[in-house]
Write a protein that holds these residues in place. Structure first.
Motif, PDB file in Angstrom:
ATOM      1  N   ARG A 194      45.710  66.947  37.167  1.00 19.03           N
ATOM      2  CA  ARG A 194      45.477  67.540  35.842  1.00 19.03           C
ATOM      3  C   ARG A 194      45.979  66.595  34.745  1.00 19.03           C
ATOM      4  O   ARG A 194      47.079  66.041  34.851  1.00 19.03           O
ATOM      5  CB  ARG A 194      46.202  68.883  35.716  1.00 19.03           C
ATOM      6  CG  ARG A 194      45.999  69.545  34.331  1.00 19.03           C
ATOM      7  CD  ARG A 194      46.734  70.877  34.250  1.00 19.03           C
ATOM      8  NE  ARG A 194      46.174  71.850  35.177  1.00 19.03           N
ATOM      9  CZ  ARG A 194      45.118  72.610  34.906  1.00 19.03           C
ATOM     10  NH1 ARG A 194      44.502  72.523  33.741  1.00 19.03           N
ATOM     11  NH2 ARG A 194      44.673  73.468  35.805  1.00 19.03           N
TER      12      ARG A 194
ATOM     13  N   TYR B 133      55.067  65.456  38.813  1.00 19.66           N
ATOM     14  CA  TYR B 133      54.738  65.545  37.391  1.00 19.66           C
ATOM     15  C   TYR B 133      55.293  64.329  36.654  1.00 19.66           C
ATOM     16  O   TYR B 133      56.278  63.716  37.099  1.00 19.66           O
ATOM     17  CB  TYR B 133      55.304  66.843  36.801  1.00 19.66           C
ATOM     18  CG  TYR B 133      54.926  68.061  37.610  1.00 19.66           C
ATOM     19  CD1 TYR B 133      53.672  68.645  37.479  1.00 19.66           C
ATOM     20  CD2 TYR B 133      55.804  68.583  38.557  1.00 19.66           C
ATOM     21  CE1 TYR B 133      53.303  69.737  38.242  1.00 19.66           C
ATOM     22  CE2 TYR B 133      55.451  69.675  39.333  1.00 19.66           C
ATOM     23  CZ  TYR B 133      54.202  70.257  39.175  1.00 19.66           C
ATOM     24  OH  TYR B 133      53.839  71.331  39.947  1.00 19.66           O
TER      25      TYR B 133
ATOM     26  N   ASP C 119      50.712  61.702  30.617  1.00 21.22           N
ATOM     27  CA  ASP C 119      51.172  63.025  31.043  1.00 21.22           C
ATOM     28  C   ASP C 119      50.179  63.627  32.029  1.00 21.22           C
ATOM     29  O   ASP C 119      49.005  63.838  31.707  1.00 21.22           O
ATOM     30  CB  ASP C 119      51.339  63.940  29.828  1.00 21.22           C
ATOM     31  CG  ASP C 119      52.451  63.464  28.905  1.00 21.22           C
ATOM     32  OD1 ASP C 119      53.482  63.003  29.432  1.00 21.22           O
ATOM     33  OD2 ASP C 119      52.285  63.527  27.673  1.00 21.22           O
TER      34      ASP C 119
ATOM     35  N   GLY D  28      43.373  68.157  29.355  1.00 19.31           N
ATOM     36  CA  GLY D  28      43.224  69.472  29.964  1.00 19.31           C
ATOM     37  C   GLY D  28      42.294  69.530  31.153  1.00 19.31           C
ATOM     38  O   GLY D  28      42.196  70.569  31.815  1.00 19.31           O
TER      39      GLY D  28
ATOM     40  N   GLU E 104      47.630  66.485  31.494  1.00 20.43           N
ATOM     41  CA  GLU E 104      48.450  67.378  30.688  1.00 20.43           C
ATOM     42  C   GLU E 104      48.839  66.776  29.349  1.00 20.43           C
ATOM     43  O   GLU E 104      49.664  67.337  28.635  1.00 20.43           O
ATOM     44  CB  GLU E 104      49.701  67.768  31.483  1.00 20.43           C
ATOM     45  CG  GLU E 104      49.366  68.553  32.761  1.00 20.43           C
ATOM     46  CD  GLU E 104      50.601  69.026  33.504  1.00 20.43           C
ATOM     47  OE1 GLU E 104      51.689  68.475  33.268  1.00 20.43           O
ATOM     48  OE2 GLU E 104      50.465  69.960  34.319  1.00 20.43           O
TER      49      GLU E 104
END
Length: 320
Positions: free
Chosen positions: A175, A139, A154, A307, A177
Motif C-alpha cells: 500500500r 511499515y 511511505d 492510497g 501510504e
C-alpha cells in the motif's frame, strides 16, 4: 490493483468443535520465529527477520519442501540463504543512478528487516481440511534508519502465509501510504527442495521470452516444453500467459507453483562453481538438491499512486 478477479481465497471461521492449528512464537530478538502446525502434522516456520519462511512440511509433517542452506544465517546478521525470502522494493542490483531505489542494496530491504507478527486466523473447508493464516507487517516507520534514508517513501506491507494440508500460499499486499507515487519490484525467492536436480524438469514455460543473466542478459525464447537444468541457470521469464509452473522429478509431479496477479518467474540454480563461491551456501553440492522457482513482478516497475494497493503472490502445491 485491488479490484481483480483472482484474489487469494478467503478463509472461513472454524467450527467451535474443530481442532485448531497450534501457533507458537519461539526464540528471542532477531532469531524469533513463528511456527504453525496443523492438527494433521503439516507445519510452517517463519522468521520475523525478513518474514522469511524457512521450513514448510507437508505429508503429515514428514516431507520438507523448502531447501535451506546448512550455513544460512538465522540470527538477523544477513539475508537467509534458502526458504522463501521476500524481495522488495527492487530485484537484483538496483539501477545505478536516477531511480528512487538506486541507493538500496541488492534485492532491497524487506528480506533484511524485522517484521511484526500481526496474528493468525484459522479455517476449515468443506472437506474438513484445516488451514492457518499468519499475517506479518512491515511499515516505513519501522525501517532501519539506513533503509529509510535510502528509500524515504511511505508504504505498508502485509505478508500473508497460509498453510493448508497440501499447499502453502504466500501473498504480499503493498500500500502507498504517502502523498507521492512510487515504483517498486517484488519477488518471492523460493528455494524448492528436490532429490536430484539432474532428474528435474520444469514445465509451463513453453514459448515464453526470457532474459538469460548467465549469457550477458541476452533475450531468448523457451523452445522446449520441459526445461532441464544441466548447468548454472539464472533466467527471468516475463509475461507468462499461464498461471502455473510445474516441477517434475524423475517423471513424477512434485510441485505446482501457481502465480496470483504476477506474470514473471525467475528460474535459478548456482551449479558447481558459484555454489562453492558463496560463503553461506552449504553443502557445496547442495545445488543438486534445490531449484529456485521465484514468482514476481520484476520486468519493469509496478507504480502505485497515493492510497493505491497492489497484491500478488503464489500458491505452492506439494504433490507427493
Amino acid at each position: 490493483m485491488v479490484d481483480r478477479a483472482n484474489r487469494p481465497s478467503a478463509l472461513h471461521a472454524p467450527s467451535a468443535a474443530a481442532p485448531e492449528a497450534q501457533v507458537d512464537i519461539v526464540g528471542t530478538g532477531a532469531s524469533s520465529k513463528v511456527i504453525a502446525t496443523l492438527p494433521s502434522g503439516e507445519s510452517v516456520e517463519v522468521l520475523l527477520y525478513g518474514a522469511t519462511v524457512v521450513s514448510w512440511k507437508s505429508n503429515g509433517g514428514k516431507t520438507e519442501n523448502l531447501w535451506l542452506s546448512e550455513k544460512a544465517a538465522l540470527d538477523g546478521s544477513k539475508a537467509v540463504r534458502g526458504g522463501i525470502p521476500v524481495v522488495f522494493p527492487v530485484f537484483g542490483p538496483p539501477p545505478k543512478s536516477g531511480h528512487p531505489t538506486s541507493s538500496l542494496p541488492q534485492h532491497g530491504f524487506a528480506r533484511t528487516s524485522r517484521w511484526e507478527f500481526l496474528g493468525k486466523s484459522t479455517s476449515e473447508d468443506a472437506l474438513d481440511s484445516q488451514s492457518v493464516k499468519l499475517d506479518f507487517g512491515l511499515y516505513s516507520s519501522g525501517l532501519a534508519e539506513e533503509a529509510r534514508r535510502a528509500w524515504p517513501l511511505d508504504f505498508g506491507l502485509v505478508y500473508s502465509v497460509t498453510l493448508s494440508k497440501d499447499s502453502l500460499q504466500t501473498v504480499v499486499n503493498v500500500r502507498n501510504e504517502g502523498n507521492k507515487s512510487f515504483e517498486f519490484q517484488f519477488l518471492l525467492h523460493t528455494y524448492l527442495k528436490v532429490k536430484d536436480i539432474s532428474k528435474v524438469a520444469i514445465n509451463g514455460l513453453l514459448g515464453v521470452t526470457y532474459i538469460d543473466k548467465v549469457l550477458n542478459a541476452s533475450t531468448h525464447q523457451q523452445s522446449e516444453s520441459s526445461l532441464h537444468i544441466t548447468g548454472e541457470i539464472d533466467r527471468v521469464y516475463g509475461s507468462i500467459p499461464q498461471d502455473t509452473t510445474s516441477v517434475v522429478e524423475d517423471g513424477t509431479s512434485r510441485f505446482d507453483v501457481v502465480r496470483d496477479n504476477l506474470q514473471d518467474t525467475v528460474i535459478w540454480n548456482p551449479w558447481i562453481e558459484k555454489a562453492k563461491a558463496m560463503g553461506d551456501f552449504s553443502p557445496d553440492d547442495g545445488y543438486k538438491n534445490m531449484v529456485c522457482v521465484e514468482v514476481g513482478a520484476v520486468k519493469g516497475w509496478q507504480k502505485l499512486e497515493k492510497g493505491e494497493v497492489f497484491e500478488g503472490g503464489q500458491t505452492i502445491k506439494s504433490l507427493l
